[in-house]
Design a protein around this motif. Structure first.
Motif, PDB file in Angstrom:
ATOM      1  N   LYS A 181       0.822  -1.209   0.000  1.00 15.21           N
ATOM      2  CA  LYS A 181       0.000   0.000   0.000  1.00 15.21           C
ATOM      3  C   LYS A 181       0.854   1.257   0.000  1.00 15.21           C
ATOM      4  N   ASP A 182       2.035   1.198   0.625  1.00 12.14           N
ATOM      5  CA  ASP A 182       2.931   2.350   0.652  1.00 12.14           C
ATOM      6  C   ASP A 182       3.995   2.267  -0.442  1.00 12.14           C
ATOM      7  N   ASN A 183       3.672   1.549  -1.538  1.00  5.45           N
ATOM      8  CA  ASN A 183       4.506   1.501  -2.757  1.00  5.45           C
ATOM      9  C   ASN A 183       5.881   0.891  -2.504  1.00  5.45           C
ATOM     10  N   ALA A 184       5.947  -0.121  -1.712  1.00  5.70           N
ATOM     11  CA  ALA A 184       7.196  -0.859  -1.491  1.00  5.70           C
ATOM     12  C   ALA A 184       7.080  -2.206  -2.196  1.00  5.70           C
ATOM     13  N   GLY A 185       8.052  -2.503  -3.036  1.00  7.94           N
ATOM     14  CA  GLY A 185       8.032  -3.774  -3.738  1.00  7.94           C
ATOM     15  C   GLY A 185       8.607  -4.894  -2.889  1.00  7.94           C
ATOM     16  N   VAL A 186       7.889  -6.004  -2.804  1.00 15.70           N
ATOM     17  CA  VAL A 186       8.344  -7.159  -2.019  1.00 15.70           C
ATOM     18  C   VAL A 186       8.210  -8.409  -2.880  1.00 15.70           C
ATOM     19  N   ARG A 187       9.000  -9.405  -2.523  1.00 14.71           N
ATOM     20  CA  ARG A 187       8.919 -10.711  -3.178  1.00 14.71           C
ATOM     21  C   ARG A 187       8.350 -11.706  -2.166  1.00 14.71           C
ATOM     22  N   ILE A 188       7.301 -12.417  -2.573  1.00 15.89           N
ATOM     23  CA  ILE A 188       6.567 -13.297  -1.659  1.00 15.89           C
ATOM     24  C   ILE A 188       6.603 -14.717  -2.189  1.00 15.89           C
ATOM     25  N   ASP A 189       6.858 -15.643  -1.291  1.00 16.01           N
ATOM     26  CA  ASP A 189       6.866 -17.070  -1.595  1.00 16.01           C
ATOM     27  C   ASP A 189       5.843 -17.734  -0.685  1.00 16.01           C
ATOM     28  N   ALA A 190       4.958 -18.578  -1.247  1.00 14.93           N
ATOM     29  CA  ALA A 190       3.866 -19.156  -0.450  1.00 14.93           C
ATOM     30  C   ALA A 190       3.637 -20.612  -0.840  1.00 14.93           C
ATOM     31  N   ALA A 191       2.762 -21.269  -0.051  1.00 16.27           N
ATOM     32  CA  ALA A 191       2.351 -22.645  -0.327  1.00 16.27           C
ATOM     33  C   ALA A 191       0.895 -22.792   0.067  1.00 16.27           C
ATOM     34  N   ALA A 192       0.138 -23.558  -0.738  1.00 18.00           N
ATOM     35  CA  ALA A 192      -1.292 -23.769  -0.488  1.00 18.00           C
ATOM     36  C   ALA A 192      -1.545 -25.257  -0.267  1.00 18.00           C
ATOM     37  N   ARG A 233      -5.144 -24.754   4.196  1.00 11.84           N
ATOM     38  CA  ARG A 233      -4.180 -23.792   4.744  1.00 11.84           C
ATOM     39  C   ARG A 233      -3.512 -23.022   3.624  1.00 11.84           C
ATOM     40  N   ILE A 234      -3.169 -21.767   3.937  1.00  9.82           N
ATOM     41  CA  ILE A 234      -2.318 -20.941   3.080  1.00  9.82           C
ATOM     42  C   ILE A 234      -1.181 -20.430   3.952  1.00  9.82           C
ATOM     43  N   GLU A 235       0.038 -20.728   3.576  1.00 11.74           N
ATOM     44  CA  GLU A 235       1.204 -20.343   4.365  1.00 11.74           C
ATOM     45  C   GLU A 235       2.128 -19.451   3.549  1.00 11.74           C
ATOM     46  N   ILE A 236       2.391 -18.252   4.075  1.00 11.15           N
ATOM     47  CA  ILE A 236       3.389 -17.361   3.479  1.00 11.15           C
ATOM     48  C   ILE A 236       4.758 -17.800   3.991  1.00 11.15           C
ATOM     49  N   ARG A 237       5.576 -18.320   3.128  1.00  9.97           N
ATOM     50  CA  ARG A 237       6.859 -18.854   3.565  1.00  9.97           C
ATOM     51  C   ARG A 237       7.914 -17.779   3.740  1.00  9.97           C
ATOM     52  N   ASP A 238       7.902 -16.773   2.882  1.00  7.96           N
ATOM     53  CA  ASP A 238       8.951 -15.755   2.968  1.00  7.96           C
ATOM     54  C   ASP A 238       8.455 -14.462   2.329  1.00  7.96           C
ATOM     55  N   ILE A 239       8.860 -13.337   2.963  1.00  7.52           N
ATOM     56  CA  ILE A 239       8.588 -12.003   2.422  1.00  7.52           C
ATOM     57  C   ILE A 239       9.914 -11.264   2.388  1.00  7.52           C
ATOM     58  N   LEU A 240      10.376 -10.926   1.188  1.00  6.66           N
ATOM     59  CA  LEU A 240      11.684 -10.296   1.024  1.00  6.66           C
ATOM     60  C   LEU A 240      11.502  -8.875   0.502  1.00  6.66           C
ATOM     61  N   PRO A 241      11.776  -7.862   1.339  1.00 12.89           N
ATOM     62  CA  PRO A 241      11.729  -6.486   0.853  1.00 12.89           C
ATOM     63  C   PRO A 241      12.988  -6.177   0.044  1.00 12.89           C
ATOM     64  N   PRO A 242      13.024  -5.056  -0.688  1.00 14.38           N
ATOM     65  CA  PRO A 242      14.229  -4.680  -1.443  1.00 14.38           C
ATOM     66  C   PRO A 242      15.429  -4.462  -0.523  1.00 14.38           C
ATOM     67  N   ALA A 243      16.613  -4.504  -1.105  1.00 13.03           N
ATOM     68  CA  ALA A 243      17.842  -4.419  -0.308  1.00 13.03           C
ATOM     69  C   ALA A 243      17.958  -3.078   0.415  1.00 13.03           C
ATOM     70  N   ASP A 244      17.607  -1.969  -0.270  1.00 18.59           N
ATOM     71  CA  ASP A 244      17.728  -0.662   0.380  1.00 18.59           C
ATOM     72  C   ASP A 244      16.730  -0.512   1.522  1.00 18.59           C
ATOM     73  N   ILE A 245      15.521  -1.038   1.327  1.00 19.72           N
ATOM     74  CA  ILE A 245      14.531  -0.982   2.406  1.00 19.72           C
ATOM     75  C   ILE A 245      14.945  -1.879   3.570  1.00 19.72           C
ATOM     76  N   ALA A 246      15.513  -3.036   3.245  1.00 20.47           N
ATOM     77  CA  ALA A 246      15.992  -3.925   4.314  1.00 20.47           C
ATOM     78  C   ALA A 246      17.103  -3.258   5.116  1.00 20.47           C
ATOM     79  N   GLY A 247      18.038  -2.546   4.429  1.00 20.76           N
ATOM     80  CA  GLY A 247      19.086  -1.833   5.156  1.00 20.76           C
ATOM     81  C   GLY A 247      18.529  -0.737   6.042  1.00 20.76           C
ATOM     82  N   ALA A 248      17.543   0.015   5.520  1.00 21.93           N
ATOM     83  CA  ALA A 248      16.921   1.059   6.337  1.00 21.93           C
ATOM     84  C   ALA A 248      16.207   0.468   7.539  1.00 21.93           C
ATOM     85  N   MET A 249      15.562  -0.660   7.349  1.00 19.67           N
ATOM     86  CA  MET A 249      14.873  -1.319   8.467  1.00 19.67           C
ATOM     87  C   MET A 249      15.871  -1.801   9.507  1.00 19.67           C
TER      88      MET A 249
END
Length: 326
Positions: A81-92, A161-177
């Protein structure tokens, strides 16, 4: 051996019957359902165990796995919602409840579930901020499960079940976090350290206060005890002086000697222990002191002796004055 045409016909008929029976018997393994099609149209479903179909009329259409299965959702990019790109990996995880619907209501069940899951993941991610997305995985799983289960229900499928296995934000956002997390931890450490120092100072002040109170109570109790001791000592001195005075009044020379010697000794001790006295010259020794005390005692004895003799003469002259001459 020659066979007649009738015998040949019988053998052929028996062989056809055996083949027909063999073609009409189907064994369904545990965890699977078989759909039966009659002239290309769905007829019924065979459960696990031994099943019978009409040979040459019915046929097995689909072999459906009714056990719970897992569908690996490939990693994908999504925008929060705040325009941050993330990579999501899931399993159903899903389970087929109605084999007929799973086979004839959708062309490819696995592909349909995969596309549906990926689309709903993007929808859910787009409705949440990055911080909320990273800290509310359970909420994301619950929302995806509710949407997926409702969408897959017409296909005879239960999404378990729906399981979100991983959420990876961009490298610059991860460094800021990471920097934000470090600053927050340092802030909390400083606050905790300041709070600890504050509590230590408070406890130290409380301890000093209690110590001063106890010291004042001790001084008060000591003063009361000292005053009581002085009062008792003064009372004892008064009693002793009164007793000595009574003894002297009765003519007891020993009491007078004791009183004079005690006062003399106390005077010498006061001179010797004075705070301004550096050197004390005592012109007498112990024998001289004893002689002085003895001299005082003899003087007292002489005084009291003369008074006693005068008293006896006075006492003897009174009856003689009243005696008649012979």
């Amino acid at each position: 051996m020659d066979l007649s045409p009738f015998s040949i016909a019988v053998v052929v008929f028996v062989a056809l019957v055996v083949m027909a029976i063999a073609a009409g018997v189907r064994t369904v393994p545990q965890g699977f359902n078989f759909t039966v099609e009659r002239f290309g149209r769905y007829s019924r479903t065979l459960g696990a165990g031994l099943g019978l179909i009409v040979p040459f009329i019915d046929r097995i259409g689909h072999r459906v796995n009714v056990m719970e299965q897992v569908l690996d959702i490939p990693s994908q990019e999504a925008i929060t919602k705040d325009n941050a790109g993330v990579r999501i990996d899931a399993a159903a995880f899903f389970q087929v409840l109605d084999a007929a619907k799973a086979c004839y209501e959708v062309a490819s069940l696995s592909d349909a579930l995969m596309v549906l899951t990926m689309t709903n993941i993007r929808t859910v991610v787009g409705s949440m901020d990055l911080d909320q997305l990273l800290s509310h995985r359970d909420e994301i799983n619950e929302r995806l499960l509710r949407v997926m289960d409702a969408a897959a229900s017409p296909w005879g499928v239960k999404v378990t079940r729906i399981e979100i296995r991983d959420i990876l934000p961009p490298a610059d956002i991860a460094g800021a976090m990471n920097r934000q997390m470090k600053a927050e931890r340092e802030k909390r450490a400083a606050v905790l350290e300041a709070e600890g120092l504050r509590q230590a100072e408070i406890l130290k002040a409380e301890g000093q206060k209690q110590s001063q109170i106890l010291a004042a109570e001790g001084r008060k109790e000591a003063a009361l005890r000292d005053a009581e001791a002085r009062e008792r000592l003064a009372q004892a001195e008064a009693n002793a002086t009164a007793m000595v005075s009574e003894a002297i009044g009765r003519g007891d020379i020993q009491a007078a000697n004791f009183l004079i010697a005690e006062r003399y000794t106390d005077a010498l001790k006061a001179i010797a222990t004075g705070p301004n006295s550096k050197v004390v010259i005592v012109p007498i020794e112990a024998a001289a002191l004893a002689g002085t005390v003895g001299g005082i005692a003899q003087l007292t004895k002489a005084v009291f002796g003369e008074e006693a003799q005068a008293a006896r003469r006075d006492a003897g002259s009174v009856p003689s004055a009243g005696r008649a001459p012979r």
